[in-house]
Design an enzyme around this catalytic site. Structure first.
Site, PDB file in Angstrom:
ATOM      1  N   CYS A 172      -6.678   3.791  12.357  1.00  9.16           N
ATOM      2  CA  CYS A 172      -7.043   3.895  10.943  1.00  9.16           C
ATOM      3  C   CYS A 172      -5.829   4.059  10.056  1.00  9.16           C
ATOM      4  CB  CYS A 172      -8.009   5.063  10.717  1.00  9.16           C
ATOM      5  SG  CYS A 172      -7.334   6.681  11.152  1.00  9.16           S
ATOM      6  N   GLU A 211      -2.365  11.725  16.131  1.00  7.27           N
ATOM      7  CA  GLU A 211      -1.329  11.660  15.097  1.00  7.27           C
ATOM      8  C   GLU A 211      -0.010  12.268  15.533  1.00  7.27           C
ATOM      9  OE1 GLU A 211      -3.284  12.407  10.971  1.00  7.27           O
ATOM     10  OE2 GLU A 211      -4.383  13.621  12.427  1.00  7.27           O
ATOM     11  N   ARG A 214     -13.698  12.063   8.202  1.00  6.98           N
ATOM     12  CA  ARG A 214     -12.679  12.996   8.680  1.00  6.98           C
ATOM     13  C   ARG A 214     -12.863  14.341   7.995  1.00  6.98           C
ATOM     14  NH1 ARG A 214      -6.647  11.212   7.642  1.00  6.98           N
ATOM     15  NH2 ARG A 214      -7.150  11.813   5.499  1.00  6.98           N
ATOM     16  N   ARG A 269       7.557  10.493   6.235  1.00  4.94           N
ATOM     17  CA  ARG A 269       6.950   9.286   5.658  1.00  4.94           C
ATOM     18  C   ARG A 269       6.916   9.321   4.140  1.00  4.94           C
ATOM     19  NH1 ARG A 269       0.428   9.444   6.248  1.00  4.94           N
ATOM     20  NH2 ARG A 269       0.037  11.527   5.452  1.00  4.94           N
ATOM     21  N   ASN A 295       0.414   6.369  10.604  1.00  4.22           N
ATOM     22  CA  ASN A 295       1.385   6.897   9.631  1.00  4.22           C
ATOM     23  C   ASN A 295       2.027   8.178  10.152  1.00  4.22           C
ATOM     24  OD1 ASN A 295       0.301   4.836   8.127  1.00  4.22           O
ATOM     25  ND2 ASN A 295      -0.759   6.148   6.681  1.00  4.22           N
ATOM     26  N   ASP A 296       1.196   9.143  10.536  1.00  7.60           N
ATOM     27  CA  ASP A 296       1.737  10.413  11.036  1.00  7.60           C
ATOM     28  C   ASP A 296       2.334  10.264  12.427  1.00  7.60           C
ATOM     29  OD1 ASP A 296       1.688  12.488   9.144  1.00  7.60           O
ATOM     30  OD2 ASP A 296      -0.482  12.658   9.300  1.00  7.60           O
ATOM     31  N   ARG A 329     -11.938   9.778   3.872  1.00  9.89           N
ATOM     32  CA  ARG A 329     -11.062  10.933   3.665  1.00  9.89           C
ATOM     33  C   ARG A 329     -11.814  11.983   2.844  1.00  9.89           C
ATOM     34  NH1 ARG A 329      -8.560   6.216   1.975  1.00  9.89           N
ATOM     35  NH2 ARG A 329      -6.958   5.392   3.379  1.00  9.89           N
ATOM     36  N   HIS A 375       4.218  -4.562 -17.578  1.00  9.06           N
ATOM     37  CA  HIS A 375       2.801  -4.406 -17.286  1.00  9.06           C
ATOM     38  C   HIS A 375       2.104  -5.753 -17.165  1.00  9.06           C
ATOM     39  CE1 HIS A 375       2.761  -0.003 -18.856  1.00  9.06           C
ATOM     40  NE2 HIS A 375       3.010  -0.073 -17.572  1.00  9.06           N
TER      41      HIS A 375
END
Length: 859
Positions: A776, A706, A612, A740, A729-730, A576, A466
């Site tokens: 994005c 996407e 979104r 992913r 990403n998608d 989001r 940590h």
């Protein structure tokens, strides 16, 4: 624990966060193939029995235990996912087969960090593998709820009709196979064997062939019996099936047992360290936090608080310890909350982990034993944690040893509460010192950081500790595991300044004046760049060839909106909205949503905010929204597809959005759009609601790109949409057919694959002359990838708030037109690796590499 003859209560085997079994990222558990149950994301490091029973199975690799109650119910506790791959590393079993346990008895201790690094998840399922005529009642716990160790978790009731054991009749068939599963016959393949037997309605038995006449065998109907065989790779097995479909069942069982398991969830290989070629006067260490530092070498040591050796009686000292633990627990909770408010996520997570460890009943029991022997509460706590620290340090496991500093932190915190002496102030450190210590606890590191050290060198510790996490979060260069010679060197050092090279893993104790000057120049250049990037963060990002690119922020709510504004973001490229819908018993009201959206718009003070609409499905589920179970949720009902079956969710959200002022700065974005009809339907509904509300202004409406179909049909979407935003990403996931969420494919699921780049180019070309295109996805925050996206024609990038200054700085040094000329060569390459190499070479030639060190100086 049985509440009555008619009910059975299962208690939480560990403090943790509730995860519905159907949401567990493992198809065998999620599909309920093993049985019904629940899962916890653990906050403690000891797994306990959820009820009274007999231990009938202990996995060879210590990661799974099966208990059988007096009523015959069998329960599987599976510590983490894919933990079988760890071969017991980081897990200490405390029971054996045949042991009788009571509810709350410890089953195993485990190191959460060891599991987190080596397994695909820490999520721990509790599954009823044999109901024995009992029925599981619906759980009252919702997803994301935190439960305490021993808290009632599930209740079973006896059914009216006991399930009978039906045995198949028919032909008997045998087959001999060699087990090819690298991890042996563990829970997943055992569950599949049982499913095969049920699907073909046969009695299926597995027996290991050996020279002995009494070779053990097990029926596929019993998971515990199958796992107790302890079968490992290479074992020769005899499979026996009885029933009309015996041969078909054996075919399926043979395919399962002789086909090596795919390594999609295998533990990552241990990281190896490049050998450091040391010069005279240098010490080596592991890089825990990268960077460079120059400064005087200063030793840090803080003694433990003084506490009485002997106590005033067991009752008095037990009460004192209890109060001290409560006080420290409250302090940790407050520190966690404050760190969360300040955006210090690393600190918040560590304070939470310490709070969970503080509740460990084994530590309290050990201290209680010392109190019963006459020790004071403070001394009892000291001795209990000394013993645990010694056990961890002697384990031979670097991940376990890395937790010693955390134990020392808890030791000090509680002893402070039990000490009569005033706590000595922190040692005063000269600003810019390279601090040397045997170990630092996390709280000591936070305190030391307030004195602005140039760097840290620790004799012990590890890169996963940590303290290492905190050092990285605060940007403090840090080397660990440097050995006892570090302390000796610090005590005998005569040089005014040392050089800490936490990039190549070395500490130069007697550097020359020339070496110090060279490193100082590099440090100054990096500091200057960071300062300049921050100073210009609120200025537009204009490329060298005159293109202005908006750099916006990806956020999760109003609090992050304020961070985005402070970071210099030109707006919000993605809010989001699903964060409002998660961890709730029911969907948020129109007023609740409107207030949050309004706060975000207000924080950006006139800059555009793209919100979104609800993006639920695939990896995100709502406990109050029962979506149908499908084989592949990523290809099921999600995004824009949700509105056909859940129109009331969309209508409430659209009304909330339309209630925000001023509407001119609010933009609405639809996720997972595959065709223009979906966009038209929402626009039509939006128009109707706006008219009903008497609004003259309409928010802009856009679509996310996407999936490949959206990219290839970008022109028709762009005619209808006010803007398009690419979710890399998608888009990468669906283009390359690589999940992913799969850690084994992360490195290959690369946005720079030529196929993904061609789809981005198709989107930009299709939208040209109709609407702007943004990005994005995570790729926008990678400075090199961001440059290529702009060269492809993207108008706006949306990144995490902290990345805004650096991305803007990189864009100001880009000749986008020149890089665009290179696109045909890049898109003609074979794979993402080739694209990265070619792009890096081009950027190096164009003086665009090493953006984090010298780009601004060149500009």
């Amino acid at each position: 624990m049985s509440d009555s003859n008619q009910s059975l209560t299962l208690r939480a085997p560990v403090a943790g966060v509730v995860v519905p079994l159907t949401a567990v990222p493992d198809p065998v558990f999620a599909s309920l193939t093993l049985g019904e149950g629940i899962a916890l994301d653990p906050l403690g490091e000891c797994l306990h029995a959820p009820c009274d029973g007999e231990v009938v199975q202990c996995a060879r690799t210590h990661h799974a235990f099966t208990l059988r109650t007096e009523a015959g119910v069998e329960l599987l506790l599976h510590l983490g996912l894919d933990t079988v791959e760890l071969n017991g590393k980081g897990i200490e079993p405390l029971v054996a087969v045949g042991d009788q346990v009571r509810a709350g008895d410890p089953l195993c201790r485990f190191d959460a960090d060891a599991l987190a690094l080596g397994a695909s998840a820490l999520i721990t399922p509790l599954v009823i593998t044999e109901a024995a005529g009992w029925q599981l009642l619906p759980s009252k716990h919702r997803e994301g709820e935190r439960v305490s160790l021993g808290e009632p978790l599930l209740v079973l009731t006896r059914t009216a009709i006991e399930q009978s054991d039906t045995r198949a009749d028919g032909p008997l068939a045998e087959r001999r196979v060699t087990l090819a599963l690298a991890s042996g016959l563990h829970a997943r393949p055992a569950a599949r064997l049982r499913a095969i037997a049920r699907e073909h309605n046969v009695n299926l038995t597995v027996q290991q062939e050996c020279s002995s006449d009494n070779a053990a065998s097990a029926s596929a109907s019993s998971l515990s019996a199958l796992m107790n065989l302890g079968l490992t790779e290479g074992a020769t097995l005899k499979l026996t099936a009885q029933g009309e479909a015996a041969e078909a069942a054996l075919d399926a069982a043979e395919r399962l047992l002789t086909t090596p398991e795919a390594e999609e969830h295998s533990a990552p290989a241990s990281s190896t360290l490049t050998a450091v070629a040391l010069k005279e006067g240098e010490l080596a260490g592991l890089v825990a936090s990268p960077g460079l530092a120059i400064g005087p070498l200063v030793s840090y040591q803080l003694p433990l608080p003084a506490v009485p050796l002997m106590g005033e009686g067991e009752a008095v000292e037990t009460d004192r310890l209890k109060k001290a633990l409560l006080s420290v627990g409250e302090a940790l909770a407050n520190a966690e909350a404050q760190a969360t408010r300040q955006g210090q996520s690393a600190e918040a997570e560590i304070f939470a982990a310490h709070g969970a460890w503080l509740e460990d009943p084994d530590l309290a029991a050990a201290a209680g034993q010392h109190i019963s022997e006459g020790r004071s509460a403070g001394q009892a706590w000291r001795e209990a944690l000394d013993a645990e620290a010694a056990r961890l340090a002697a384990s031979g496991n670097t991940l376990l040893a890395a937790r010693v500093a955390d134990l020392r932190d808890l030791q000090r915190r509680v002893m402070v509460e039990l000490s009569d002496d005033q706590q000595a102030a922190l040692p005063e450190l000269p600003k810019g010192a390279v601090v040397v210590a045997d170990e630092l606890t996390p709280s000591e590191l936070v305190a030391v950081a307030t004195q602005h050290p140039a760097g840290l060198c620790l004799a012990g510790g590890g890169t996963t500790s940590h303290v290492a996490i905190l050092a990285r979060a605060r940007g403090i260069p840090c080397l660990v595991a440097m050995g006892a010679s570090l302390i000796d060197a610090a005590n005998s050092a005569t040089s005014e300044s040392v050089i800490l090279d936490a990039e190549n893993g070395r500490l130069a104790l007697s550097p020359s004046a020339t070496q110090r000057a060279e490193v100082a120049e590099r440090i100054d250049a990096r500091r200057y760049e960071a300062e300049q990037a921050q100073a210009l963060a609120h200025e537009p990002a204009m490329t060298l060839d005159g293109r202005e690119i908006e750099v916006c922020a990806n956020i999760g709510g109003a609090e992050e909106a304020r961070l985005a504004a402070d970071s210099g973001a030109d707006g919000v490229g993605l809010l989001r909205s699903e964060f409002l819908f998660l961890e709730r018993d029911s969907a948020p009201s129109e007023a609740t949503q409107r207030d949050e959206y309004q706060a975000a718009v207000k924080a950006l003070d006139g800059k555009p905010v793209i919100i979104r609409t609800l993006d639920i499905g695939a990896d995100k589920q709502l406990p109050y929204l029962r979506l149908p179970s499908v084989p592949n949720p990523a290809l099921g009902v999600r995004g824009a597809r949700l509105w056909a079956s859940q129109p009331e969710l969309l209508e409430t959200q659209l009304r909330a959005l339309l209630g925000v002022t001023p509407l001119e700065t609010l933009h609405i974005m639809l996720p997972m759009v595959t065709e223009v009809g979906e966009l038209r339907e929402v626009r039509k509904r939006l128009e109707t609601l706006a008219s009903e509300m008497g609004l003259d202004t309409r928010p802009r409406l856009g679509a996310m790109i996407e999936v490949p179909s959206a990219a290839l049909c970008a022109r028709s979407l762009a005619v209808e949409a006010d803007f398009l935003s690419i979710g890399t990403n998608d888009l990468t996931q669906y283009t390359l057919a690589m999940d992913r969420e799969d850690p084994a494919l992360t490195a290959r699921a690369d946005v720079l694959h030529p196929a993904v780049l061609r789809l981005i180019q198709a989107t930009v070309d299709g939208a040209k002359g109709h609407c702007p295109v943004g990005v994005c996805g995570a790729a926008a925050g990678d400075e090199r990838v961001a440059l290529l996206l702009v060269a492809l024609g993207v108008d706006e990038l949306s990144v995490e708030p902290a990345r805004v200054p650096a991305v803007k700085a990189a864009l100001r040094c880009l000749n986008a037109a020149a890089l665009a000329d290179e696109l045909p060569a890049l898109l003609a390459l074979d794979d993402a690796t080739a694209v990265r190499q070619h792009l890096s070479a081009w950027l190096a030639k164009a003086n665009q590499t090493d953006i984090t060190t010298t780009t601004l100086e060149r500009c």
